[in-house]
Scaffold this motif. Sequence first.
Motif, mmCIF file in Angstrom:
data_model
loop_
_atom_site.group_PDB
_atom_site.id
_atom_site.type_symbol
_atom_site.label_atom_id
_atom_site.label_comp_id
_atom_site.label_asym_id
_atom_site.label_seq_id
_atom_site.Cartn_x
_atom_site.Cartn_y
_atom_site.Cartn_z
ATOM 1 N N ILE A 391 0.875 -1.187 0.000
ATOM 2 C CA ILE A 391 0.000 0.000 0.000
ATOM 3 C C ILE A 391 0.907 1.230 0.000
ATOM 4 O O ILE A 391 1.687 1.432 0.928
ATOM 5 N N TYR A 392 0.815 1.997 -1.066
ATOM 6 C CA TYR A 392 1.684 3.178 -1.260
ATOM 7 C C TYR A 392 0.908 4.390 -0.754
ATOM 8 O O TYR A 392 0.219 5.083 -1.489
ATOM 9 N N ASP A 393 1.013 4.606 0.555
ATOM 10 C CA ASP A 393 0.256 5.694 1.178
ATOM 11 C C ASP A 393 1.097 6.961 1.151
ATOM 12 O O ASP A 393 2.291 6.923 1.436
ATOM 13 N N ARG A 394 0.458 8.053 0.842
ATOM 14 C CA ARG A 394 1.184 9.326 0.865
ATOM 15 C C ARG A 394 0.403 10.374 1.637
ATOM 16 O O ARG A 394 -0.833 10.397 1.573
ATOM 17 N N PHE A 395 1.132 11.216 2.347
ATOM 18 C CA PHE A 395 0.463 12.365 2.962
ATOM 19 C C PHE A 395 1.020 13.638 2.346
ATOM 20 O O PHE A 395 2.187 13.684 1.912
ATOM 21 N N ILE A 396 0.173 14.638 2.301
ATOM 22 C CA ILE A 396 0.556 15.916 1.699
ATOM 23 C C ILE A 396 -0.010 17.038 2.558
ATOM 24 O O ILE A 396 -1.196 17.014 2.918
ATOM 25 N N MET A 397 0.828 17.995 2.875
ATOM 26 C CA MET A 397 0.380 19.191 3.593
ATOM 27 C C MET A 397 0.862 20.397 2.804
ATOM 28 O O MET A 397 2.061 20.556 2.585
ATOM 29 N N ASP A 398 -0.084 21.203 2.360
ATOM 30 C CA ASP A 398 0.305 22.295 1.462
ATOM 31 C C ASP A 398 1.034 23.433 2.163
ATOM 32 O O ASP A 398 1.893 24.074 1.566
ATOM 33 N N GLU A 399 0.657 23.684 3.416
ATOM 34 C CA GLU A 399 1.282 24.817 4.108
ATOM 35 C C GLU A 399 1.843 24.376 5.460
ATOM 36 O O GLU A 399 1.228 24.602 6.506
ATOM 37 N N PRO A 400 2.980 23.730 5.438
ATOM 38 C CA PRO A 400 3.589 23.305 6.708
ATOM 39 C C PRO A 400 4.133 24.507 7.476
ATOM 40 O O PRO A 400 4.238 25.601 6.919
ATOM 41 N N PRO A 401 4.524 24.310 8.738
ATOM 42 C CA PRO A 401 5.061 25.430 9.515
ATOM 43 C C PRO A 401 6.281 26.054 8.834
ATOM 44 O O PRO A 401 7.086 25.354 8.233
ATOM 45 N N GLU A 402 6.385 27.353 8.943
ATOM 46 C CA GLU A 402 7.532 28.075 8.372
ATOM 47 C C GLU A 402 8.827 27.725 9.103
ATOM 48 O O GLU A 402 9.876 27.578 8.484
ATOM 49 N N ASP A 403 8.716 27.622 10.421
ATOM 50 C CA ASP A 403 9.911 27.371 11.223
ATOM 51 C C ASP A 403 10.425 25.944 10.966
ATOM 52 O O ASP A 403 9.682 24.977 11.136
ATOM 53 N N PRO A 404 11.689 25.795 10.547
ATOM 54 C CA PRO A 404 12.172 24.462 10.180
ATOM 55 C C PRO A 404 12.132 23.449 11.329
ATOM 56 O O PRO A 404 11.840 22.273 11.108
ATOM 57 N N GLU A 405 12.400 23.909 12.530
ATOM 58 C CA GLU A 405 12.382 22.951 13.650
ATOM 59 C C GLU A 405 10.960 22.480 13.940
ATOM 60 O O GLU A 405 10.720 21.302 14.214
ATOM 61 N N GLU A 406 10.003 23.416 13.854
ATOM 62 C CA GLU A 406 8.591 23.036 14.028
ATOM 63 C C GLU A 406 8.159 22.086 12.911
ATOM 64 O O GLU A 406 7.406 21.134 13.131
ATOM 65 N N ALA A 407 8.633 22.374 11.720
ATOM 66 C CA ALA A 407 8.266 21.536 10.572
ATOM 67 C C ALA A 407 8.791 20.114 10.755
ATOM 68 O O ALA A 407 8.079 19.138 10.482
ATOM 69 N N ILE A 408 10.020 19.989 11.243
ATOM 70 C CA ILE A 408 10.588 18.643 11.470
ATOM 71 C C ILE A 408 9.775 17.920 12.546
ATOM 72 O O ILE A 408 9.450 16.728 12.408
ATOM 73 N N ARG A 409 9.429 18.656 13.596
ATOM 74 C CA ARG A 409 8.653 18.027 14.676
ATOM 75 C C ARG A 409 7.331 17.477 14.126
ATOM 76 O O ARG A 409 6.978 16.320 14.362
ATOM 77 N N LEU A 410 6.614 18.316 13.383
ATOM 78 C CA LEU A 410 5.320 17.894 12.836
ATOM 79 C C LEU A 410 5.503 16.735 11.848
ATOM 80 O O LEU A 410 4.740 15.753 11.861
ATOM 81 N N HIS A 411 6.505 16.865 11.003
ATOM 82 C CA HIS A 411 6.807 15.814 10.020
ATOM 83 C C HIS A 411 6.981 14.465 10.720
ATOM 84 O O HIS A 411 6.374 13.456 10.346
ATOM 85 N N ASN A 412 7.792 14.456 11.768
ATOM 86 C CA ASN A 412 8.056 13.190 12.465
ATOM 87 C C ASN A 412 6.815 12.679 13.194
ATOM 88 O O ASN A 412 6.589 11.468 13.277
ATOM 89 N N GLN A 413 5.989 13.607 13.716
ATOM 90 C CA GLN A 413 4.747 13.175 14.380
ATOM 91 C C GLN A 413 3.809 12.490 13.381
ATOM 92 O O GLN A 413 3.199 11.464 13.683
ATOM 93 N N ILE A 414 3.705 13.080 12.193
ATOM 94 C CA ILE A 414 2.833 12.473 11.170
ATOM 95 C C ILE A 414 3.362 11.087 10.801
ATOM 96 O O ILE A 414 2.607 10.114 10.706
ATOM 97 N N TRP A 415 4.658 11.013 10.591
ATOM 98 C CA TRP A 415 5.253 9.720 10.238
ATOM 99 C C TRP A 415 5.045 8.691 11.348
ATOM 100 O O TRP A 415 4.685 7.544 11.073
ATOM 101 N N ASN A 416 5.284 9.113 12.578
ATOM 102 C CA ASN A 416 5.088 8.181 13.700
ATOM 103 C C ASN A 416 3.662 7.647 13.698
ATOM 104 O O ASN A 416 3.425 6.445 13.843
ATOM 105 N N ALA A 417 2.708 8.557 13.532
ATOM 106 C CA ALA A 417 1.299 8.156 13.591
ATOM 107 C C ALA A 417 0.953 7.193 12.458
ATOM 108 O O ALA A 417 0.324 6.148 12.673
ATOM 109 N N GLY A 418 1.381 7.543 11.259
ATOM 110 C CA GLY A 418 1.040 6.719 10.100
ATOM 111 C C GLY A 418 1.696 5.352 10.149
ATOM 112 O O GLY A 418 1.042 4.318 9.953
#
Lengths: 474, 365
Positions: A391-418
Motif C-alpha cells: 500500500i503506497y500511502d502518501r500524505f501531503i500538507m500544502d502549508e507546513p510550519p515556516e519554522d524548520p524545527e517546528e516543521a521537522i517536529r510535525l513531520h516526524n509526528q505524522i510519520w510516527n502516527a502513520g
Amino acid sequence: MEFRAFMVNMIQSELEDVVGRENVSVNEADKLTYGVDYFWVARMWADKGKKPPAPDFIVRPGSAEEVSKILKIANYYKIPVQTWGGGSGSQGSALPMAGGILLDVKRMNRLISLDEKAMTITAETGMIFQTLEWHANAKGLSIMHIPSCLTCGTVGGALAHRGIGILSTKYGKIDDQCLSMEVVLPNGDIINTLPVPKHAAGPDLNQIFIGSEGTLGVMTKASFRLVKLPEARRFRAFLFKDFVTGIEACKEIVQTVKPSIVRLFDEAETVSIIKKVLGFDKRGAFMNMAVEGNARITAIEEEIAMEICAKYGAMDLGAEYGEKWFENRITFFYPGHIMNNPQMFGTMDTISTYDNVERIYWAMKHAVEDNFPNVRFIAHCSHWYDWGTMIYDRFIMDEPPEDPEEAIRLHNQIWNAGVRAAMQNGGVINDHHGVGLKLSRLMKEQYGPAMQVFNGLKKSLDPNGIMNPYKLGL
Amino acid sequence: MFSEKAKIHADACRFCWMCRHICPVGLVSGKEGNTPRGRALIVSMDSRNIPLTADAAALMYECCLCNACANDCKTGYDPTVFTREARTMAVVNGLVPPEVEKVIDRAMQGSLYAGEPDSSLRAAIERLPEKADTLVYLGDVTLHQSPEMALDLFKVLKAAGVEFTVLRDERASGAHLGDLIGYVDEVRLMSAACAQRIQETGAKKIVVLDPSDARFIKQQWGAWDLLQPDVQVITATSYVAKLLDSGRLRLRQLPYQSTTFHDPCRLARDLDETEPARRIIVAMGIPLREMFLNRKLTKCCSGAIIHQTDPALSKKIAAGRWEDAAATGADLLITACPGCRSVLGSQAPKGKLVRDIFSLLAEAC
C-alpha cells in the motif's frame, strides 16, 4: 570526532594515496551537493537556507580494493563512512549526518559481464541502473527492475534499500532479481556471496546485505538474472466503484494470472494525481494493468483479467489509459507533477497479507487525517503478491510550519502516527524505500526482541560502528 | 544575483535526479557536482545564504552545456540556463578558475586557440571568389583544429557546381564566448561584428560548417535580430543532403562496412537534425551500426571548450563516448562536427578511426 591542527590533512593525504588526489575532495561546493537527498527534511532544510549536513572528506573509489583500503583507514581513525550512490533515496540513508567520509561509488560503474548463455549480467554497483538496463536491452534482454528512479539511482542504491520496480508483480523485487554479490566488509575484507541464491548452504548471504543501507559493508559488484524482452505487453484500465472492491478484484487477478503491472488507486488519488497526469476525470478507484510475455499467453491472461473485473462491476476503460500511464510513468516524478517544497509530503509505503490491507489503509488514513488538520492522505496498491499487496500511502500538507524545527517536529509526528498505525494492524515499517534516517527510530518498535539479530550482526561486522551511523536503527 | 528565470530552473532541478543518467560528465567523473541536480542545488543556495564560490564556479565550467539534460526533461526545465548564468556570475565576481580564464581571454580576442588558422586552408580560401550568393561559415574550431574538413567541404561543393565564398577574415560567431561567459553584451557585440561582415558580402545563404556556430547563429543571432530576414542559414550537413536530394551531387559507393555515426549534440538536440547525415552516409553505401545513445539521445564527446579548459576531463568524456562506439563493434566513427572530429580523433583507441562526413563525401565524389 574533532580533528586538531593538521590531522585532517594527514588523513586526507592517506585517502589520496588510495584513490588519487583528484578523487578526494574537501571543498565546500562538493560537500554541499552531498547534503541533500530526496528526504523531505533534508530538502526543507536546504530550502530554508540552512547549511546541509556535510562530510569531512568526499572519497570516490574506483574499485573494491580501494573501498577495502578506505574502510581500513576509516576503522583505524574511527571515522564514519556513509556510502553514496545516486543520492536519490527518500529516507535520508545516504546523508552524511555523522560527518567523516562520504564514499561516492559512482566511479565504480563498469559492466563486468553480460552472459547470454547463463542469462546473467554483472556490474559494479556505482552504475546507474538505467545504464545496466540499457546494456541488457541492447541484447534484447532485461533485468525487469524498472523503478521510477531507474535513471537516478545506482545498482547499489537499489540493493541497499531493497528496491522495487513497476513490473514487480511478475518479475519480483531487487532481492528476487539479484543472484550474487561482492561486498567489502567494514574491516576491509572483500567477500563474495554464493554464485546462486537458492541453495541449502545456510541462510542466503545476499539477504543480509540487501536492504542493509550501508550499515554492514559496501556492496561493490552484483549479478542479476536476465529475461527476454517481452514479445507483447498489453494494457487495460478499469474503474471500480471503490478502493475496497478494487482490492478484492486485484487479489483474484493475481491469484489467477501473472500480470506485470497492477496499479489500483484509491478514490482520493484517482481524482487528484490520475486526473492531473492522465486527464481521467471520473470518481471511483482507477486501476491499470499490464500482462506481458508470450503474445498468445498474454491475450488469454488479459481476457481472464477482464472477466474478473467485470464480475466486480468495474468499468472497462480499454487500453488507452493503461498505455498513457505507461508512457507517463516517470512524468509523475518530474518537477511540476511531483509534490515539492514548500509542501510537506511523504510516502509511507507498507505491505501486508490480504486480510489486513483494508484495515491498514483506514487506520493510516484516520491516523493521519484525523490527527493532523490540513493533511491529505492518498494511496494506491501497485506491487502484488499471491499473499498480499503493498500500500503506497502518501500524505501531503500544502502549508507546513515556516519554522524548520517546528516543521521537522510535525513531520516526524505524522510519520510516527502513520507508520505505527500500519505496524499495529499487521503492516511493516516500509515496503521498498528503506528505513534510513527517516524511520530509524521506529525499527526497534517494528522488530522488538528480534532487533538483537541485527544488533548482533552490526556489532560483529562493524565493532567500531563506523558504517552509516544513525541509520536503520543501528 | 541570478535572474528570476535562472532561479526558477535551478529551484525545479535542485531536487530532481531524473536526467543524471544521460549527463556525459557526471557519468565519467562520478561527482555529484557534475550532475544537473548538483549544479542546481549550488545555484539555488546562492540566494539562500550560501553564495557561489570559486569551487562552485569550477563545477559550472565542467559542464559541456550539451543539453542532454534539458532534452530529457519531461517538464521543460533547462539546467543550461542557470549553468550559463552561473558562469556570468563567476566572471563578474572574479571566481573563474585560472585555466578557464586563459581560454576566456583568448575567446575575447576571437579564438579559443592560440596561434593562426591553418595556412593551407587560408590559401584555399584566398582562391575562392570574394562574393557569392552562398557563403560558407567555417568557424573557429574548423580554422584551427579541423582545416581538412573545410577543404573537403570545398571539394564537395565544387563537385556539385556550387559557387560559394568564405570570408577572408572570418570572425568568431560568439558561440564559444557565449558558452564561456553567458549571453552578455560583449558576446552580442562580437556576434554583431561577425554578422555585419557576413551581411557586407551580400550573401543570401549562409552554410555553417560547425553545428555550435549554426545553433548560435540560427537561435541566438535570431533572438538578437542580427541578420536580415532574407538571409537563409543552413547547416553544412543539411545543405549537402539537399544537394544530394536534388541530384546535383553524385556519389560512388565506399567500401566501409564497420561504421557508426556520432550525432553532434548541437546538430541533433538543438537543431533537430539527425537524418540528413544518415541520408548522406546511406547514399555512400555505408551501413551504420547505431550506438545505443543515438540521435537526440547522443552523448557529448566534451566539446571544443572543455577540450581547452580541462583536457583531462575532456579525455575522460571522450573515452565515455568511445565506449559507446566500441559496443557497436564499429572500427570507423563518422561525425559531422569539427569539434567532435578533433576531440574524438585525439582520443581514438588503437585500431579505431574518426572520419568526418565531408572527408567521406570528398572521397565519394
